[in-house]
Design an enzyme around this catalytic site. Sequence first.
Site, mmCIF file in Angstrom:
data_model
loop_
_atom_site.group_PDB
_atom_site.id
_atom_site.type_symbol
_atom_site.label_atom_id
_atom_site.label_comp_id
_atom_site.label_asym_id
_atom_site.label_seq_id
_atom_site.Cartn_x
_atom_site.Cartn_y
_atom_site.Cartn_z
ATOM 1 N N CYS A 97 0.783 -1.241 0.000
ATOM 2 C CA CYS A 97 0.000 0.000 0.000
ATOM 3 C C CYS A 97 0.810 1.284 0.000
ATOM 4 C CB CYS A 97 -0.923 0.027 1.220
ATOM 5 S SG CYS A 97 -1.776 -1.529 1.556
ATOM 6 N N CYS A 100 1.266 3.794 -3.027
ATOM 7 C CA CYS A 100 0.165 4.690 -3.426
ATOM 8 C C CYS A 100 -0.198 5.680 -2.321
ATOM 9 C CB CYS A 100 -1.073 3.871 -3.785
ATOM 10 S SG CYS A 100 -1.077 3.233 -5.458
ATOM 11 N N HIS A 101 -0.283 5.210 -1.084
ATOM 12 C CA HIS A 101 -0.829 6.043 -0.006
ATOM 13 C C HIS A 101 0.239 6.739 0.836
ATOM 14 C CE1 HIS A 101 -4.912 4.639 -0.734
ATOM 15 N NE2 HIS A 101 -4.423 3.418 -0.828
ATOM 16 N N MET A 138 -8.671 1.809 -6.373
ATOM 17 C CA MET A 138 -8.307 0.920 -5.275
ATOM 18 C C MET A 138 -8.379 -0.535 -5.749
ATOM 19 S SD MET A 138 -7.635 0.750 -1.938
ATOM 20 C CE MET A 138 -7.826 -0.372 -0.550
ATOM 21 N N HIS A 385 8.144 11.796 -12.208
ATOM 22 C CA HIS A 385 8.756 10.469 -12.137
ATOM 23 C C HIS A 385 10.095 10.452 -12.879
ATOM 24 C CE1 HIS A 385 8.773 6.311 -11.059
ATOM 25 N NE2 HIS A 385 8.920 5.932 -12.322
ATOM 26 N N HIS A 427 5.363 6.982 -18.938
ATOM 27 C CA HIS A 427 6.517 6.356 -18.285
ATOM 28 C C HIS A 427 7.624 6.203 -19.325
ATOM 29 C CE1 HIS A 427 9.101 3.558 -16.129
ATOM 30 N NE2 HIS A 427 8.409 3.813 -15.028
#
Length: 601
Positions: A97, A100-101, A138, A385, A427
């Site tokens: 997780c 992402c979080h 999610m 990125h 990307h």
Amino acid sequence: MKHALRFRSTLFAILAAFPLVFGTALAQDKPGAKPEAKPAAKPAAKPKPPVTDAEIRYQAGGSPLAKEDLHQDINPKAPQMTKPEFDRARQVYFERCAGCHGVLRKGATGKPLTPDITLARGTEYLKVFINYGSPAGMPNWGTGGELTEKEVDLMARYIQQTPPMPPEFGLAEMKATWKVIVPPEKRPKKKMNQYSTDNIFSVTLRDSGEVALIDGDSKKIINIVKTGYAVHISRTSGSKRYVYTIGRDGKVNLIDLWMEKPDNVAEIRIGLEARSVETSRAKGYEDRYAIAGSYWPPQFVIMKGDTLEPIIIASTRGLTVGDQEYHPEPRVASIVGSHSKPEFVVNVKETGRIMLVDYSDLGKSLTDAGRSLKVTVIGAAKFLHDGGWDVTKRYFLVAANQSNKIAVVDSKEGKLEKLIDVGKIPHPGRGANFAHPKFGQVWATGHLGDESISLIGTDPVKRKEHAWKVVQTLKGQGGGNLFIKTHPKSKNLWVDTPLNPDAKISQSIAVFDIGNLDKGPAILPIAEWAKVGEGAKRVVQPEYNKAGDEVWFAVWSAKNQESAIVIVDDKTRKLKHVIKDPKLITPTGKFNVYNTTHDIY
């Protein structure tokens, strides 16, 4: 996915039972908030498309922080958890997780999951969305088979606890890990081997914590060098003598290619989790400095180039672009070195800020009273990125991936030139530069979230009308692209798709004829050519040799399965050679010394 239909139908039933979806509920409904007047009705917002399998594969990678012993701060308002339960949940969080979080759960690509939000939702509510996911992005961790029913309950209780704070990692901690294995004065004064340094490849062996140094001429392994875990990138010094690697665990290794058998001469750990390392490339500064940035703590450090001794550390914590909210963990995503001036370009993910770091006045040691660091901060777009230089090496183009934009920085003027809308989750790796038959010089990026390939005009002098615009969009095999590559001597544009869920797509490569881009790509069965038997066999990261007449691909399978390096003749697009060895464990990135030093792509 096998549970997709059941997941979607069940999810929509669950969503009907709850007035707010997980993303908006957690972001907007705060406990104790007073009711507000109902705003005028607005047109329904266009629903966000479901998260793709490629995105899940990309975002849900594990964090080295899963192995750190973090303190449990018991929150009396949260559901009870034993110490073993807390430790297991913490491990799952950092494995699944945190990407992402965020480490502190304050939100990164995903929504915030802090107790002020999650406690108001309650355990049963949270279990539903961990189990079934949501169309907003999610993953369905429970119905997708990634988490058991027990683990879903565990995670629902865990995200209501106070987030454990990882330790900081400053100069003292770095010094404790710093090791000079062979001091500079004891290293060779000249190259002691017969290898052509220009054509050596540094190949990441992801899961073994090593890189393979491979002779591009003989195709033989020179040495397997111990490094950090899951090396993200290899960069080479201006003299092409040294290779710098950085593992996801924050370990930097310095490899001397002049030794009779090239190997480590220094190492240091610069943080608990990291991705990027670079060296000073400006004339007169070759080999003098190295820089590495970390995910945690959010900072970068400049080191001596020949020993990795840390010189100065700078934090990246600060305000996000746009809303200008403070963010406690803006991760350093990528770093490139300018070829024309003593400057590093540091890209900070969560804040969307690009830092131009002047290293011309660092001094020689930590005791220099006059040492200073000049930093120019440029606001771009959130979730920066990776990226690369245009063909002139004046303009740097970097993906703001979750913003679906490419930011263009004019390194000569030290300013943002343009923000360009592209496809879903660009990307580029370093991207690809080539002369388009119609639009002149362009730089290309593929996308994780869709099949498009965006070509951006990069010549503001001769082709001003096309500069900093998407001049053409190509259609590739599908989403899940990570790298795109060409070479000044090539007429081919190579595009991988290793994260696509379709095995036929992930195990092959798309190649376009630059002179006839409208024709569409030819598809080459790279994994089939490798003949490595069972396994994922994902084909990843095309990389050229120095001459520009060979393209190397990694055929990447699991740690306990056979992998390989496949070499293709660039002109004929025919198989030229396959490198196999039991020591080639999970090969991924490949970095040719000459091309890496000169940023040729």
